[in-house]
Design a protein around this motif. Structure first.
Motif: not given
Length: 590
Positions: A432-441
């Motif tokens: 959970x700390x190294x992952x991300x999603x730019x779709x959240x917004x």
């Protein structure tokens, strides 16, 4: 008929073949090499030399053999029969090859991509006098129990329908509709069309991301969502669960069609996919999952040039089904092996290497691949999407190597797998700390409308607790947990509940393998309610040891197993239990 173009082999270097002198071949033309007619593609031309990459094993080929042109680019056949099938990297059906040549693919084997003799039940959807253009659906064929195949006018044609065949059973090559083109000539349209794999199929317009691809995996749907038409990378070292994560998405996501590209993976992994998908039942309609799946198998012992082509073959098939209005998800496993094929070919062509020996055009090839994803308005007015989920296998799990770094530039979703999580049996091992999603917004509006206005807020609060835990763990490592004040001990305990009760998911448990968004939201609600009540108790001076002794935290962790997916009302009872726990602690310590 065009005259056959011929060249003579001058040199051979692995899968790369050189012809000397001027030839009449075109760039990217498909050619047949040598006496065994091996399939190849022209990749470089000048007046002294023509270079061809061969998609088959070139052992035994010798200088002086002839190369014959086909006058067409490397293309795939698009027609009913693609689903519930397994192809190699250039759309040759492996089952048909096995029937003719045995378990190992013989070279120069020439079989049709699709079954030319099978009769399909066909319903014609146009009438004489109608104007049709690229993308217009001319016939509908029930391809499998799950999917209706819509036969379309090829993108570059338009005209007026002159005559149509009656509904009935036809082969994919039988003409169904005759149209008159603008110049007065007539053209017969069968179900089948061909399309070059390196050219994206045209669309009207691209839509921004606004609808999530729901996978039933909590860490993906809630924490790092991907949109329909989105792109995601799953990087991870050996044994961290890339393939398993893709299997879970392929099984449970709400895409209509799955295209699974096994690119340079081990043969036993592809066998597992084949066997699993053959036995799996589609949760939506009870049919076999293969009814809406196509597999492209290009294992690590197959020629490297075909590995490079397999990605584009899968993409073109996906775009074709998108044009019918379906949501397609591509699992590319793994793009690192594809990049290694590029590197090997580049080395044989004696091109200047860039970082770690990869060719300088690695980034542009990766971007061209991921750019073909998207939610589109098709030429026929329907909406369809292609989502690409690519596994990346960095050597030694090093995320700073070129394939991972370049992939990161072009995808908007990064699900980083972590070795230590995988080894402690925490799956999916997405950190959970190294992952991300730019779709959240982009997707927050959808979550507000269809799940709950509080959904994104709850997600952010869980994430904040996990981040707090991470910084507290630094202190704990130095001086131990006992010195922390109780409010910080509580953060550690709730973060443990989030990790074990929410983020960890059991693919083999009937209620936990796939979880609806409603259940995901209610689980977050229960965890945050427990945090709120516990915080009130700690503020009153209750020590954490007393709170832990009640066993409520373990109970909330077990929610994922104890509440069946078809009886979510049980989740509401947990709040009552948390209230009882709150009152019990106060009474005991009053």
């Amino acid at each position: 008929m065009h005259s056959v173009k011929i060249g003579k082999i001058y040199g051979i270097n692995g899968p790369v073949v050189y012809l000397k002198g001027k030839t009449d071949f075109k760039m990217s033309e498909m050619v047949y090499v040598g006496n065994e007619k091996l399939v190849g593609e022209v990749i470089s031309l000048d007046k002294e030399m023509t270079t061809i990459q061969v998609y088959e094993e070139t052992g035994g080929l010798k200088p002086g053999e002839m190369v014959e042109g086909s006058d067409a680019a490397v293309s795939v056949t698009l027609a009913p029969g693609i689903l519930n099938n397994i192809f190699d990297g250039i759309e040759r059906p492996l089952e048909r090859i096995a029937d003719t040549g045995g378990a190992f693919i013989t070279r120069g084997v020439s079989v049709d991509s699709l079954d030319m003799d099978r009769l399909w039940e066909t319903h014609i959807t146009v009438a004489p006098g109608e104007m049709v253009h690229g993308g217009t659906v001319i016939a509908e064929v029930p391809e499998t129990r799950a999917i209706v195949h819509k036969c379309m006018v090829p993108p570059d044609l338009e005209g007026t329908v002159v005559s149509v065949k009656p509904d009935g059973n036809y082969r994919i090559s039988d003409p169904l509709v005759t149209i008159a083109l603008a110049d007065g000539t007539q053209k017969e349209l069968p179900m089948m069309q061909r399309w070059p794999i390196r050219v994206a199929r045209p669309v009207h317009q691209r839509y921004p991301a606004s609808v999530p691809l729901i996978t039933g995996q909590r860490i993906l749907d809630t924490m790092f969502p991907i949109a329909k038409g989105g792109t995601a990378a799953i990087p991870g070292g050996f044994g961290t669960g890339k393939t398993m994560t893709q299997h879970q998405i392929a099984k449970w996501s709400d895409a209509d069609i799955i295209i699974y590209i096994g690119c340079g993976e081990r043969g036993n992994e592809m066998t597992q996919v084949l066997e699993e998908f053959g036995e799996l039942v589609d949760p939506r309609n009870g049919n076999p999952l293969m009814d809406r799946t196509t597999l492209i198998a290009n294992t690590s012992n197959m020629p490297v040039a075909a590995r490079e082509a397999s990605i584009y073959t899968g993409l073109t098939l996906a775009e074709y089904y998108r044009d019918m209005g379906y949501d397609v998800a591509i699992m590319a496993d793994s793009t690192s092996r594809w990049a290694e094929a590029l590197r090997e070919l580049s080395g044989r062509l004696e091109e200047m290497p860039a970082e770690e020996g990869f060719p300088a055009y690695l980034a542009s090839r990766l971007s061209a691949f991921y750019e073909r994803a998207g939610m589109m308005q098709n030429l026929n007015g329907t909406t369809g999407s292609v989502s690409i989920i690519g596994a990346v296998s960095p050597q030694g799990g090093d995320f700073s190597e070129p394939v991972t770094m370049n992939t990161k530039r072009f995808v908007r979703c990064f699900w980083g797998l972590d070795k230590s999580l995988a080894y402690s049996r925490h799956f999916p091992a997405i950190h959970w700390l190294s992952s991300y999603s730019e779709y959240l917004v982009d997707l927050s509006g959808w979550y507000t409308d269809y799940v709950s206005p509080k959904f994104v807020d709850y997600r952010n609060r869980l994430m904040a607790l996990l981040n707090q835990e991470s910084s507290l763990m630094e202190i704990v490592k130095l001086i131990g947990a006992d010195v922390l004040p109780d409010d910080q001990k509580l953060v550690l305990e709730i973060a443990r509940v989030i990790r074990l009760g929410f983020l960890q998911q059991n693919a083999f448990h009937k209620d936990d393998t796939c979880v609806s968004l409603e259940k995901q939201f209610k689980m977050m609600d229960v965890i945050l309610y427990l945090y709120k009540k516990s915080r009130d108790l700690v503020a009153m001076g209750m020590p954490m040891s007393v709170l832990k002794a009640e066993g409520i935290y373990e109970k909330v962790i077990a929610v994922k197993y104890d509440v069946p997916n078809d009886n979510l009302q049980l989740l509401d009872l947990y709040k009552r239990e948390i209230d009882e726990f709150y009152n019990r602690v106060i009474e005991k310590n009053a």
